[in-house]
Write an enzyme that holds these catalytic residues in place. Sequence first.
Site, mmCIF file in Angstrom:
data_model
loop_
_atom_site.group_PDB
_atom_site.id
_atom_site.type_symbol
_atom_site.label_atom_id
_atom_site.label_comp_id
_atom_site.label_asym_id
_atom_site.label_seq_id
_atom_site.Cartn_x
_atom_site.Cartn_y
_atom_site.Cartn_z
ATOM 1 N N ARG A 64 0.721 -1.511 -0.132
ATOM 2 C CA ARG A 64 0.172 0.173 -0.107
ATOM 3 C C ARG A 64 0.862 1.324 -0.048
ATOM 4 N NH1 ARG A 64 -4.834 0.472 -1.441
ATOM 5 N NH2 ARG A 64 -5.621 -1.416 0.043
ATOM 6 N N ARG A 87 1.727 -6.489 -9.675
ATOM 7 C CA ARG A 87 1.982 -5.822 -8.667
ATOM 8 C C ARG A 87 2.305 -6.728 -7.342
ATOM 9 N NH1 ARG A 87 -3.137 -2.713 -5.655
ATOM 10 N NH2 ARG A 87 -4.610 -4.364 -5.821
ATOM 11 N N HIS A 157 0.149 3.510 -10.430
ATOM 12 C CA HIS A 157 -0.873 3.985 -9.471
ATOM 13 C C HIS A 157 -0.034 4.540 -8.371
ATOM 14 C CE1 HIS A 157 -3.688 3.447 -6.219
ATOM 15 N NE2 HIS A 157 -4.352 2.231 -6.948
ATOM 16 N N ASP A 201 -13.118 8.885 -6.421
ATOM 17 C CA ASP A 201 -12.405 7.834 -7.376
ATOM 18 C C ASP A 201 -12.837 8.055 -8.618
ATOM 19 O OD1 ASP A 201 -11.295 5.672 -8.284
ATOM 20 O OD2 ASP A 201 -12.572 4.151 -6.988
ATOM 21 N N GLU A 258 -3.024 8.682 -10.976
ATOM 22 C CA GLU A 258 -2.453 7.641 -11.728
ATOM 23 C C GLU A 258 -2.399 7.768 -13.152
ATOM 24 O OE1 GLU A 258 -4.729 4.279 -10.110
ATOM 25 O OE2 GLU A 258 -5.366 5.440 -8.310
HETATM 26 O O1 LIG Z 1 -7.241 -1.493 -2.687
HETATM 27 P P1 LIG Z 1 -6.559 -1.681 -4.099
HETATM 28 O O2 LIG Z 1 -6.915 -2.795 -4.783
HETATM 29 O O3 LIG Z 1 -4.985 -1.248 -4.111
HETATM 30 O O4 LIG Z 1 -7.053 -0.409 -5.116
HETATM 31 C C1 LIG Z 1 -7.112 0.674 -4.500
HETATM 32 C C2 LIG Z 1 -8.104 1.865 -5.472
HETATM 33 O O5 LIG Z 1 -6.911 2.055 -6.590
HETATM 34 C C3 LIG Z 1 -7.724 3.055 -7.498
HETATM 35 O O6 LIG Z 1 -6.881 2.823 -8.773
HETATM 36 C C4 LIG Z 1 -9.170 2.656 -7.701
HETATM 37 O O7 LIG Z 1 -9.590 3.705 -8.779
HETATM 38 C C5 LIG Z 1 -9.924 2.392 -6.815
HETATM 39 O O8 LIG Z 1 -11.214 1.960 -6.868
HETATM 40 C C6 LIG Z 1 -9.480 1.293 -5.720
HETATM 41 O O9 LIG Z 1 -10.114 1.295 -4.533
#
Ligand SMILES: O=P(O)(O)OC[C@H]1O[C@@H](O)[C@H](O)[C@@H](O)[C@@H]1O
Length: 283
Positions: A64, A87, A157, A201, A258
């Site tokens: 994260r 990832r 991302h 989002d 992103e």
């Molecule tokens: O929890 P993840 O799978 O890393 O995703 C996080 C977010 O990533 C973003 O790119 C999406 O637009 C969201 O919808 C999503 O919740």
Amino acid sequence: MTTPNLAERIDFHGMPATRLRAPDGSEAIVLDHGAHVVSWKPRGGPDRLYLSPDAVFKEGTAVRGGVPICFPQFASNGPLPSHGFARKSKWELVDARVGEDYAMANLRLRYSDATLAQWQGKFVLELAISVSGDRLDMEMDVLNDGDESFSFTAALHTYLAVKEVEECMLEGLRGQECSDSLTKKRFRESGTSFMIDQEVDRIYHGTKNALLLREQHRALAIYSENLPDTVVWNPWVERSKQLQDLPDNGFRRMLCVEGAVVETPIVLAPQESWWGRQTLMTL
Ligand SMILES: O=P(O)(O)OC[C@H]1O[C@@H](O)[C@H](O)[C@@H](O)[C@@H]1O
């Protein structure tokens, strides 16, 4: 493999990683796991990427923060788990170098029995990252190395670190078509600057302009090439509580901007390739 004169192999929270240091002092750290850039410090400055203090560093798990690579599927737009498998996969470091005014690394993920069990594409995916002065460049390259076409969606991302998300403004999206993933509505952005004061989002389509993230005492320019969609994401209060790997107030310190290809998937015939790049530059 050797990493001449330069880029150092390190352990980052128990995972093998490469620390890149350009002669001008700018630096970045990239994990082999996911080719995940977890840190970027421009020359003389603090980290401009957000990395959750509760991030989990474990094989098969997504980290994260930093810059996860979404491939071959963006979010839940398909049959694969959210954001695809790149990832969560172990990549190979193929090159790491320091030049007169830059440091760079190249990592590769190639199709395998494990990926073919999930998705039929015979791909070679590479990430080139380079740091220099005030700038970070990340380029994804995809080659179809099989004998059948495949299509994919993807994103860099990027979790940008901010001092206080409610005090920042994102500029450069005015006039862009936007799909709001929360309300499921599509509209044209009319504001010149976008302030984050609730869960967001959104996917902006056909982004051509450079974007500017302004904070009280600093600013960051965000450029995308060949990545026609820009996703803006912040989970805010309630959604953050559902994310085990993000502290409850973590959303205040981050904003995801992103570079993505979502609306029109890329189709590659055998031996065709595609690339997309995101560049961040402190101002
Ligand atoms: O929890 P993840 O799978 O890393 O995703 C996080 C977010 O990533 C973003 O790119 C999406 O637009 C969201 O919808 C999503 O919740």
